[in-house]
Enzyme design. Structure first.
Site, PDB file in Angstrom:
ATOM      1  CE  LYS A  76      -3.988   1.789   2.638  1.00  0.00           C
ATOM      2  NZ  LYS A  76      -4.815   1.540   3.842  1.00  0.00           N
ATOM      3  CB  SER A 151      -8.137   3.269   2.938  1.00  0.00           C
ATOM      4  OG  SER A 151      -7.249   2.657   3.851  1.00  0.00           O
ATOM      5  CB  SER A 175      -8.112   0.393   5.756  1.00  0.00           C
ATOM      6  OG  SER A 175      -8.811   1.607   5.836  1.00  0.00           O
TER       7      SER A 175
END
Lengths: 474, 477
Positions: A76, A151, A175
């Site tokens: 990420k 996310s 997330s």
């Protein structure tokens, strides 16, 4: 080349033993990552990855020392990678090149992993649909009208579409688990302190935890084992060891599992049905299932948004245009440097949370909001630790709804985090596990939660359910 | 106008003291002062995204020592908090400090001013990180982050201070204790000791405290004294004119000697304190505190008492004990000689006069100083030679006895010799002698001075005086 990109880590290792090279594996995944029709990646590090794969191919020593030997992965874009863009999907850090690697990145590297890119996300992790970022939204590969989840949407989509073998995400309020659920992959947020946060760009420090997204439960255990352990650079990291892969096949005979009534009640009918089905499977496999009520759970969401925004307002204050990151060009005074850099560098959702955070921490509101939220947090923590005296696992939805249409933003979407924030507020480990698709072909998932540092329970139940469900899904 | 008849001041001090640990409080960078800008920095102390603080245990121990030496209670559980504000020298835009669970609480130190001892309470001592420094150049401002993350303690006194001189006494004592502990250099010119002054004024006899003002960032004892005096007068004058004192933050202007408004209460920062999530709360065991307590060095009060027990007068004992350097020097004296009183007098008299500022060294060995005092006690030299020897031998390693012999400084005790000197002096002072005879008694001093001069200063002054009186037949002078 899908014979490579559809494989799990375990399967890739076996193909390697049959002669498949690291370079061939890397090439296959990089091809998908570069095509990237779902906007899952912000940066693809193709060249570096190929070089690394070739270097690994030259290694002649025992590959067993490298559990992730030649396995391409994505991280990420809020996990620092030395000399590689790490943007948090924000204009603020659009050109940010970290000077160091996050501890998690170092661990995966020493296990033989090959970084192939950095994945798209909600700006600074703030969002549930991966659509608040500076580089555009992540597209759900199953149905582009639907949210990809967030996310860590880029990480989930990359795993789901064979654009990496596994991915690292971060989970502050769900997330990792939510996008895993919306994309049919396994997402695990381990216990707070399991994985060093050094190098994870902070959103809310007391809630943030790096997590793993994989194609199956076994891969998840393999990767997580590499990430656990005490890090001298993170005072909140734990020394507890994690023996996970070994525990997978132990079965669930005698394990005690409970569903939380308050969370089942708010779920849609298909989600409720899959919980009932899973409960039946658990019973069949020798576990016991009961229903419990935890009324305090409704307060979690409120406490979560207060605490996470408060910490975010402090963590993101350092982006002031002075040292690194976006610095507004037309500033005249110190105050205009601050105001312009932050006004222009942050997106709407981030600003909304920073304002909220500043408000709840202010002298006049502190006790009404922030201190109250801390009290709720302690209350829930002690309730759940009491609950886990008699239980091994909790079973609940990841989200009250299977997935939702794109386009919802801000406070309207906050309520959907109700099932996931519990694990962050309490620090407990949780897993989201695929359990088939709905009538429209959209993935459905379940969530398992266990006691602190009892990831073993998650993996045992998760693995048993995965095996039992096999065949009905893919 | 002197307001001190009618008004009294209440002063509390917040003192920031940099701890001289090898490395910074939350990372491994050096704390060295004076290196080229931004050479002692790393991703952690410059607040790069993703970095986390890890506590330097030495800084914690130093702060505990400071608490123990100032009679504080040490918390068994403590934590860090974030103090949020924007400034370019603060790279994380928050300072890691301690808010509601400070490490040390409820202590005191005893301060002697004008021979009177008063006890000044210490409300709390907490541990925090220092910020960087802005460097203003001609056409730009640079930021030096070397100081960023240097450990600091903030010592907050109770508002027990009643005068500017007492404030100075408190600070000198606090500094002295820190130097004894060896946990800080306390160099005000390098900023390793800085002070905020809280001061309010009220009418004598009134029980309610007046509104207080804070004077920020003072870095010299004499300016602190001046600022307090100025601020006392300013507030008194406001009250006298029927005005009110507003709660303000002010700064002291060294050039004008006045305090000026920095910001009003309305403009004050809301620091939005909250617990630092990156550092778990710390448990401090009783055993650990006991171990540190056992290792405490002897502190100034204890040294002072031991000097008084040796027969040294209280004011000299205070003067010696209030500097660790002088006191350590005097400890060496005590080890080597039985009669320390003479050395103490010499030390607090002639030696102190020779020292240029706080950092100057005594350029006489303890043995030399003991020898000088002993010769005076034994009558080998007189008192004025004793004093002169300090400056004559300063910076040399000459044996004082040899020097006295080689330079004919031995005291003349022989009555016949002294008599001869006196006769010579009388002969050479005819005018003074006739004045004396005429009743002008002060003329005697001139004649005696002449005789002392003729002895090259070596005459035993008591015997010389006796001889002179015998010769002049003036016993009644």
């Amino acid at each position: 080349m899908s014979y490579i990109t559809k494989r799990t880590i375990t399967e890739l290792a076996s193909l390697q033993r049959d002669g498949l090279s690291c370079l061939e594996i890397a090439e296959a995944y990089i091809k998908n990552a570069q095509a990237d029709p779902y906007n899952a990646y912000i940066t693809v590090t193709g060249e570096q990855a190929l070089e690394r794969a070739m270097a690994l191919d030259r290694i002649r020593e025992d590959r067993k020392a490298f559990p992730l030997f030649g396995i391409p992965y994505a991280a990420k874009d809020n996990i620092c990678t030395k000399g590689i863009l790490t943007t948090c999907a924000s204009k603020m850090l659009a050109e940010h090149l970290p000077v160091y690697d996050a501890t998690a990145i170092r661990h995966i590297h020493s296990a033989g992993g090959v970084l192939i890119g950095k994945t798209n996300m909600d700006e600074f992790g703030m969002g549930s649909s991966s659509d608040t970022g500076y580089f555009g939204k992540v597209i759900n590969p199953f149905n582009e009208q639907r949210s990809a989840g967030g996310s860590s949407g880029g990480s989930a989509v990359a795993v789901a579409t064979g654009a990496c073998a596994f991915a690292l995400g971060s989970d502050t309020g769900g997330s990792v688990r939510l996008p895993a659920a919306f994309n049919g992959v396994v997402g695990v947020k381990p216990t707070y302190g399991r994985i060093s946060r050094y190098g994870l760009i902070a959103f809310a420090s007391s809630l943030d935890q790096i997590g793993v997204l994989t194609k199956d439960v076994t891969d998840s255990a393999t990767v997580l084992e590499q990430l656990c352990g005490k890090d001298a650079m993170d005072s909140t990291s734990s020394e507890q060891s994690a023996d996970l892969v070994h525990a997978l096949s132990q079965g669930i005979q005698g394990m005690r599992i409970a569903v939380i009534r308050e969370l089942t009640d708010i779920a849609d009918s298909q989600t409720r049905l899959s919980i009932t089905n899973a409960a039946a499977m658990i019973s069949k496999l020798g576990g016991t299932v009961e229903e419990i009520s935890v009324p305090e759970i409704s307060k979690c969401l409120w406490a979560y948004y207060v605490i996470s925004s408060a910490e975010a307002s402090s963590n993101l204050a350092r982006y002031d245009g002075v040292r690194y990151g976006y610095s507004a060009p037309d500033r005249t005074t110190l105050s205009s440097l601050y105001t312009k850099s932050r006004s222009e560098g942050f997106g709407t959702e981030v600003k909304r949370r920073l304002l909220l955070g500043g408000y709840v921490l202010s002298a006049e509101n502190r006790s009404a909001y922030y201190l109250k939220a801390l009290a709720i947090r302690n209350e829930i923590k002690s309730t759940l630790s009491r609950v886990f005296k008699d239980l091994d696992c909790l079973l609940c939805p990841v989200s009250p709804n299977i997935s939702w249409e794109c386009g919802f933003q801000g406070a309207d979407t906050y309520k959907n985090d109700i099932c996931t924030v519990i694990a962050n507020i309490t620090g407990l480990p949780a897993m989201s596990l695929p359990c088939g698709t709905d009538s429209n072909g959209v993935p459905m998932e379940l969530q398992l939660m266990a006691n602190s540092f009892n990831e073993q329970a998650l993996y045992r139940v998760g693995y048993a359910l995965e095996q039992a469900l096999k065949g009905g899904t893919r | 106008m002197n307001y001190s008849e009618k008004y009294e001041m209440t002063v509390g001090l917040e003192t920031h003291i940099e701890l001289k640990t090898q490395s910074k409080i939350f990372c491994g960078c050096s704390t060295k002062f004076g290196d080229a800008p931004n050479t002692n920095i790393c991703p952690v102390c410059t607040g790069m995204p993703g970095t986390l603080p890890t506590l330097n245990r030495a800084a914690l121990d130093y702060a505990i020592l400071a608490g123990l030496a100032t009679n504080c209670k040490i918390a068994s559980l403590t934590k860090f908090d974030r103090k949020n504000y924007f400034y370019p020298d603060l790279p994380k835009a928050y300072q890691i400090s301690q808010y509601d669970m400070p490490l040390c609480t409820d202590g005191y130190i005893d301060v002697e001013t004008d021979g009177e001892i008063s006890r000044i309470g210490i409300e709390r001592i907490h541990l925090e990180e220092d910020a960087g420094k802005l460097v203003h150049e001609k056409d730009c401002t640079g930021i030096d982050y070397n100081r960023c993350g240097v450990p600091l303690i903030e010592v907050v006194s109770r508002p027990d201070i009643k005068s500017a001189e007492q404030a100075r006494g408190y600070l000198q004592k606090l500094r002295c204790i820190m130097l004894y502990l060896g946990i800080s250099d306390c160099k005000m010119n390098e900023g390793s000791l800085r002070c905020d002054v809280n001061i309010s004024v009220r009418k004598k006899g009134s029980t309610a405290l007046g509104e207080r003002c804070e004077i920020k960032n003072m870095n010299s004892f004499s300016f602190i004294v001046k600022a307090i005096q100025y601020e006392f007068d300013r507030q008194c004058e406001l009250y006298e004119r029927g005005g009110t004192v507003l709660p303000e933050t002010r700064r002291y202007d060294q050039a004008t000697g006045r305090t000026e408004l920095m910001r009003t209460k309305e403009q004050a920062n809301d620091y939005r304190y909250f617990p630092e999530p990156d550092i778990p709360p710390l448990e401090i065991s009783i055993e650990h505190v006991s171990r540190l307590k056992e290792g405490l060095p002897i502190l100034p009060d204890e040294r002072k008492s031991s000097y008084i027990a040796l027969g040294i007068k209280s004011s000299s004992a205070e003067m010696i004990a209030s500097s660790k350097y002088i006191s350590d020097y005097f400890q060496a004296v005590i080890e080597r000689c039985s009669d320390c009183e003479g050395v103490a007098n010499l030390l607090t008299g002639e030696v102190f006069r020779m020292l240029q500022g706080d950092d100057d060294e005594i350029r006489l060995s303890p043995d030399q100083l003991i020898c000088i005092a002993q010769m005076a006690n034994e009558g080998i030299i007189n008192r004025s030679t004793e004093k002169k020897l300090v400056s004559l031998l300063w910076g040399t390693d000459t044996d004082p006895r040899k020097y006295v012999t080689d330079n004919s400084l031995v005291q003349i005790n022989d009555i016949d010799t002294l008599k001869g000197i006196c006769e010579k002096a009388i002969m050479q002072s005819q005018k003074a002698v006739s004045d004396l005879r005429g009743g002008k008694l002060t003329a005697y001093k001139a004649i005696l001075g002449k005789a002392m001069g003729l002895s090259h200063g070596n005459a035993n002054p008591v015997l010389l005086d006796q001889c002179m009186k015998d010769l002049l037949g003036t016993d009644d002078i």
